[in-house]
Design a protein around this motif. Structure first.
Motif, PDB file in Angstrom:
ATOM      1  N   PHE A  37       4.506  80.660  -8.110  1.00 22.03           N
ATOM      2  CA  PHE A  37       3.510  80.872  -8.924  1.00 22.03           C
ATOM      3  C   PHE A  37       3.104  81.980  -7.470  1.00 22.03           C
ATOM      4  O   PHE A  37       3.595  82.358  -6.634  1.00 22.03           O
ATOM      5  N   PHE A  38       2.265  83.092  -8.863  1.00 22.39           N
ATOM      6  CA  PHE A  38       1.909  84.117  -8.079  1.00 22.39           C
ATOM      7  C   PHE A  38       0.401  84.350  -7.971  1.00 22.39           C
ATOM      8  O   PHE A  38       0.059  83.987  -9.401  1.00 22.39           O
ATOM      9  N   ALA A  39      -0.646  85.506  -7.640  1.00 23.17           N
ATOM     10  CA  ALA A  39      -1.605  85.099  -7.260  1.00 23.17           C
ATOM     11  C   ALA A  39      -1.820  86.647  -7.545  1.00 23.17           C
ATOM     12  O   ALA A  39      -1.893  87.553  -6.128  1.00 23.17           O
ATOM     13  N   SER A  71      13.256  89.754  -6.386  1.00 22.77           N
ATOM     14  CA  SER A  71      13.245  89.413  -5.833  1.00 22.77           C
ATOM     15  C   SER A  71      11.795  89.006  -4.965  1.00 22.77           C
ATOM     16  O   SER A  71      10.911  89.660  -5.437  1.00 22.77           O
ATOM     17  N   LEU A  72      12.042  87.949  -4.355  1.00 16.44           N
ATOM     18  CA  LEU A  72      10.986  87.201  -4.064  1.00 16.44           C
ATOM     19  C   LEU A  72      10.208  88.244  -2.546  1.00 16.44           C
ATOM     20  O   LEU A  72       9.536  88.070  -1.951  1.00 16.44           O
ATOM     21  N   SER A  73      11.690  88.669  -2.132  1.00 19.03           N
ATOM     22  CA  SER A  73      11.405  89.766  -0.977  1.00 19.03           C
ATOM     23  C   SER A  73      10.903  90.649  -1.314  1.00 19.03           C
ATOM     24  O   SER A  73      10.326  91.972  -0.390  1.00 19.03           O
ATOM     25  N   ASN A  74      10.568  91.050  -2.556  1.00 17.06           N
ATOM     26  CA  ASN A  74       9.334  91.939  -2.809  1.00 17.06           C
ATOM     27  C   ASN A  74       8.654  92.103  -2.431  1.00 17.06           C
ATOM     28  O   ASN A  74       8.104  91.099  -2.999  1.00 17.06           O
ATOM     29  N   ALA A  80       1.589  87.981  -3.095  1.00 16.73           N
ATOM     30  CA  ALA A  80       1.089  87.810  -4.305  1.00 16.73           C
ATOM     31  C   ALA A  80       2.086  86.238  -4.159  1.00 16.73           C
ATOM     32  O   ALA A  80       0.631  85.478  -4.973  1.00 16.73           O
ATOM     33  N   TYR A  81       2.864  85.945  -3.621  1.00 16.11           N
ATOM     34  CA  TYR A  81       3.252  84.725  -3.213  1.00 16.11           C
ATOM     35  C   TYR A  81       2.071  83.283  -3.297  1.00 16.11           C
ATOM     36  O   TYR A  81       1.772  84.055  -2.084  1.00 16.11           O
TER      37      TYR A  81
END
Length: 88
Positions: A37-39, A71-74, A80-81
């Motif tokens: 999830f991201f904000a 990628s979560l590392s982006n 935002a994660y």
């Protein structure tokens, strides 16, 4: 949500509701199928993706855009994660 429905799971409709319903998962413990999830632009959940493993997730960036992997590392997504949830 559709992937879960096709596999017999009913999730709440919105990303905010999904975030509240799942079991929290640490970033270091993510497993395939967990939701991330991201904000975007604030502190409330605005976006969700499906974790695929190896730091990658699949998501629909916005209405009318193609589904894609990121990628979560982006830098954009790492900022935002806000968390992950498991429903299994």
């Amino acid at each position: 949500m559709t992937v879960y429905q096709l596999n017999g799971f009913d999730l709440p409709r919105t990303s905010r509701e999904q975030y509240m319903a799942g079991n929290p998962v640490e970033l270091s413990s993510l497993e395939r199928g967990d939701l991330v999830f991201f904000a975007i632009g604030g502190d409330k959940v605005t976006h969700v993706g499906l974790y695929m493993g190896s730091g990658q997730f699949i998501h629909a960036p916005e209405k009318g855009k193609r589904i894609r992997t990121d990628s979560l590392s982006n830098r954009y997504f790492s900022r935002a994660y806000i968390g992950a949830r498991s429903y299994l």
